[in-house]
Write an enzyme that holds these catalytic residues in place. Structure first.
Site, PDB file in Angstrom:
ATOM      1  N   THR A   1      -1.174 -62.243  15.207  1.00 22.27           N
ATOM      2  CA  THR A   1      -1.392 -61.859  13.807  1.00 22.27           C
ATOM      3  C   THR A   1      -2.313 -62.886  13.158  1.00 22.27           C
ATOM      4  O   THR A   1      -2.338 -64.044  13.565  1.00 22.27           O
ATOM      5  CB  THR A   1      -0.071 -61.829  13.025  1.00 22.27           C
ATOM      6  OG1 THR A   1       0.505 -63.131  13.107  1.00 22.27           O
ATOM      7  CG2 THR A   1       0.893 -60.822  13.580  1.00 22.27           C
TER       8      THR A   1
ATOM      9  N   GLU B   1       2.933 -56.259  14.003  1.00 16.80           N
ATOM     10  CA  GLU B   1       4.320 -56.365  14.483  1.00 16.80           C
ATOM     11  C   GLU B   1       4.976 -55.008  14.673  1.00 16.80           C
ATOM     12  O   GLU B   1       6.065 -54.909  15.222  1.00 16.80           O
ATOM     13  CB  GLU B   1       5.171 -57.176  13.484  1.00 16.80           C
ATOM     14  CG  GLU B   1       4.879 -58.656  13.454  1.00 16.80           C
ATOM     15  CD  GLU B   1       3.771 -59.044  12.483  1.00 16.80           C
ATOM     16  OE1 GLU B   1       2.924 -58.183  12.163  1.00 16.80           O
ATOM     17  OE2 GLU B   1       3.747 -60.201  12.049  1.00 16.80           O
TER      18      GLU B   1
ATOM     19  N   LYS C   1       2.843 -62.443 -10.728  1.00 15.94           N
ATOM     20  CA  LYS C   1       4.094 -62.544 -11.474  1.00 15.94           C
ATOM     21  C   LYS C   1       3.785 -62.937 -12.911  1.00 15.94           C
ATOM     22  O   LYS C   1       3.437 -64.070 -13.190  1.00 15.94           O
ATOM     23  CB  LYS C   1       5.027 -63.551 -10.798  1.00 15.94           C
ATOM     24  CG  LYS C   1       5.377 -63.037  -9.406  1.00 15.94           C
ATOM     25  CD  LYS C   1       6.482 -63.765  -8.727  1.00 15.94           C
ATOM     26  CE  LYS C   1       6.866 -62.987  -7.473  1.00 15.94           C
ATOM     27  NZ  LYS C   1       7.258 -63.753  -6.343  1.00 15.94           N
TER      28      LYS C   1
ATOM     29  N   TRP D   1       6.381 -57.960 -12.160  1.00 20.67           N
ATOM     30  CA  TRP D   1       5.386 -58.001 -11.089  1.00 20.67           C
ATOM     31  C   TRP D   1       4.244 -57.024 -11.369  1.00 20.67           C
ATOM     32  O   TRP D   1       4.481 -55.873 -11.735  1.00 20.67           O
ATOM     33  CB  TRP D   1       6.050 -57.621  -9.758  1.00 20.67           C
ATOM     34  CG  TRP D   1       7.014 -58.635  -9.229  1.00 20.67           C
ATOM     35  CD1 TRP D   1       7.419 -59.785  -9.846  1.00 20.67           C
ATOM     36  CD2 TRP D   1       7.708 -58.597  -7.978  1.00 20.67           C
ATOM     37  NE1 TRP D   1       8.316 -60.466  -9.059  1.00 20.67           N
ATOM     38  CE2 TRP D   1       8.513 -59.755  -7.903  1.00 20.67           C
ATOM     39  CE3 TRP D   1       7.730 -57.713  -6.910  1.00 20.67           C
ATOM     40  CZ2 TRP D   1       9.328 -60.044  -6.807  1.00 20.67           C
ATOM     41  CZ3 TRP D   1       8.544 -57.989  -5.819  1.00 20.67           C
ATOM     42  CH2 TRP D   1       9.328 -59.147  -5.763  1.00 20.67           C
TER      43      TRP D   1
END
Ligand code: AMP
Length: 551
Positions: A185, A330, A444, A449
């Protein structure tokens, strides 16, 4: 009591065996690195993959040894891929877009013994060869006439490597959980981590990825994976196409709009897949040249969210169905797919567009939930967002050599066995998932959010904008406020007022960026996504006008 069915380990050699037996004449077309378009068949690829196996065995490669490729999508890459995997070696696809030092680190970490590389990457290989501790054989994926002349030790041309090898070699005959492929990754923080696919996970994932509501490809399709084989198995297409007997078109090194368009038309491609940046280039080319897409039916887009402008252009201007996919290395990589349900077909077109911009529903083999920071499940109401957790037979349990382990067993899982994707998402009543951000990119502001991705997707549709990014910038009152960063189209100069006016009404008022800046080029990471880390670094001392006002 056990069932009484045959033992047939799910190993990927069976995929190419199947193509060889039942679609031996189906073509594989490549834009070769040497220049010309080359044509071969699954039958011929099978024979040459067997030669690769024998050549690898000849230099001592055995079950479990790692064999690396640093290569574009080509027929030779496919041969090396199946030649190595089918004998139980682990095919490690290295991303050439990483920095040379990272590539060297990854190859050393994987302990690769052989490195197959395309000649375009010879300068990288020359640079890193002195650093590589385990590679003993370098194979340039070309013939002897195009062999790079630089200082690469023990380099041999691929055609010489396999020449004279028999096409008779035993494949399979190992357990289905045997390691098959390795892909690191990108690792925005810390060292890259290796995802180690098994034969079983790859095979099951390929079958799920090609189900009717996902890619749905068949023997009548012509498939062009622009997504590279080094990006999570080309989203399974390197398995899916030979599995279903689709004609395969490999784009080699040229992924620009004109080159992709040429292949789409000349090979009569019906299905293609890539990240949004590739499609922005193609769509720009189509508009500039007033060209049409005459055979393309479906385009899978993932890796980052589909921008609304891209969705509208494909579906409304060119009559091509967009399949929005979400996933990660993944997850082998596909997790969700944005195909519409009967409920959605009843909606008006504008609502459908909004639905299609979401990432979609879980593929069979993927279990999914959203949770708060304490691990409590959030409701499926399309509003509450939480950390997206996944589980399944093609989802990583641990990283190679237990990197990033979270428990004593070396696994990268939560206590309940779920994998934390690092994405933040909502799930609605009928299971449609929408990514609202990466956990680390979410802005934030005043305890709430803000989704950077949502704003980016809208901003990229504004007049004169080639690409857009949104990051959080420190703010004395609100913690963070959004900063919109624009890369203009050549010759265009959209102003802050124009851009903010464009966003007006499309996003909540308190999501409105506090400022807009223009950059020549928005930095992209190794998999073609916006490099937020680099942008945050560039703008770490940026003072918003609202900050000055608040002081
Ligand atoms: P990688 O493992 O490099 O493919 O990166 C996986 C990450 O890319 C995911 O965790 C998401 O953050 C992002 N991603 C992939 N597909 C999408 C999508 N369709 N929409 C939004 N983000 C996506």
């Amino acid at each position: 009591m056990l069932g009484l069915m045959q033992d047939w380990p799910l190993t990927v050699d069976k995929i190419l065996d199947h193509a060889h037996s039942w679609f031996p004449q189906r073509e594989v077309v490549t834009r070769s690195l040497e220049g010309p378009i080359t044509r071969t068949t699954y039958g011929a690829i099978w024979g040459r993959a067997k030669q690769v196996t024998n050549a690898l065995r000849g230099i001592g490669i055995v079950l479990g040894d790692r064999v690396a490729t640093l290569a574009w999508n080509t027929e030779r890459h496919l041969e090396a891929w199946y030649g190595a995997m089918s004998m139980g070696a682990v095919l490690h696809t290295v991303n050439p877009r990483l920095f040379p030092e990272q590539i060297a680190w990854i190859i050393n970490h994987a302990e690769d013994k052989v490195l197959f590389f395309d000649t375009t990457f010879a300068p990288i290989v020359e640079k890193i060869a002195p650093l590589l501790k385990t590679v003993t054989t370098y194979v340039a994926l070309t013939d002897r006439f195009n062999l790079p002349t630089g200082a690469i030790p023990n380099v041999i041309a691929y055609e010489d490597f396999i020449a004279g090898q028999s096409q008779d070699a035993q494949w399979g005959a190992f357990e289905e959980n045997t390691a098959c492929g390795l892909c690191y990754t990108s690792g925005t923080t810390g060292d890259p981590k290796g995802v180690l696919y098994s034969h079983r996970s790859n095979l099951l994932h390929a079958m799920a990825a090609n189900s009717a509501d996902c890619f749905g490809a068949g023997a009548n399709d012509v498939v062009l994976p622009v997504v590279p084989m080094f990006h999570a198995n080309a989203w399974a297409i390197a398995f899916v196409a030979p599995m279903c007997g689709a004609k395969l078109v490999m784009p080699g090194a040229r992924l620009d709009g004109a080159s992709v368009y040429e292949l789409l038309e000349s090979e009569k491609v019906t299905f293609t897949a890539a990240v949004p940046t590739v499609w922005l280039m193609l769509l720009n080319y189509l508009r500039e040249t007033n060209s049409k897409l005459t055979t393309l039916k479906r385009v899978a887009i993932g890796g980052s969210a589909v921008p609304e402008a891209v969705l509208r252009a494909f579906e409304q201007d060119y009559g091509v169905e967009v399949i929005h996919a979400w996933g990660m290395t993944e997850m082998s990589p596909i997790g969700t797919i944005g195909k519409m349900l009967p409920e959605h077909y009843a909606q008006d077109r504008e609502t459908q567009i909004k639905t299609k911009l979401k990432q979609g529903r879980a593929l069979f083999t993927v279990d999914m939930k959203i949770v708060d920071d304490e691990g409590r499940e959030k409701p499926h109401d399309g509003k509450a967002f939480g950390r997206l957790m996944v589980k399944g037979p093609a989802v990583a349990r641990a990283y190679f050599k237990n990197a990033g382990a979270r428990n004593a067993k070396g696994e990268c899982l939560e206590e309940d066995g779920f994998f934390d994707t690092g994405d933040v998402a909502t799930l609605d009543e009928i299971g449609v998932m929408q990514i609202t951000d990466r956990a680390k990119d979410v802005i934030k502001s005043g305890g709430e959010w803000i989704s950077s991705i949502d704003i980016e997707n809208i901003a990229v549709g504004a007049e004169g904008v080639a690409n857009a990014a949104v990051i959080g910038v420190v703010h004395p009152k609100w913690d963070e406020r959004p900063l919109l960063i624009i890369e203009p189209k050549p010759g265009a100069a959209p102003t802050k007022a124009q851009l903010l006016a464009f966003l007006e009404g499309k996003i909540a008022k308190w999501w409105m960026p506090d400022d807009v800046v223009t950059v020549e080029k928005i930095p992209l990471g190794a998999t073609g996504k916006i490099n937020k880390l680099a942008l945050r670094e560039t703008f770490k001392d940026y003072r918003l006008p609202s900050t000055q006002a608040a002081e």
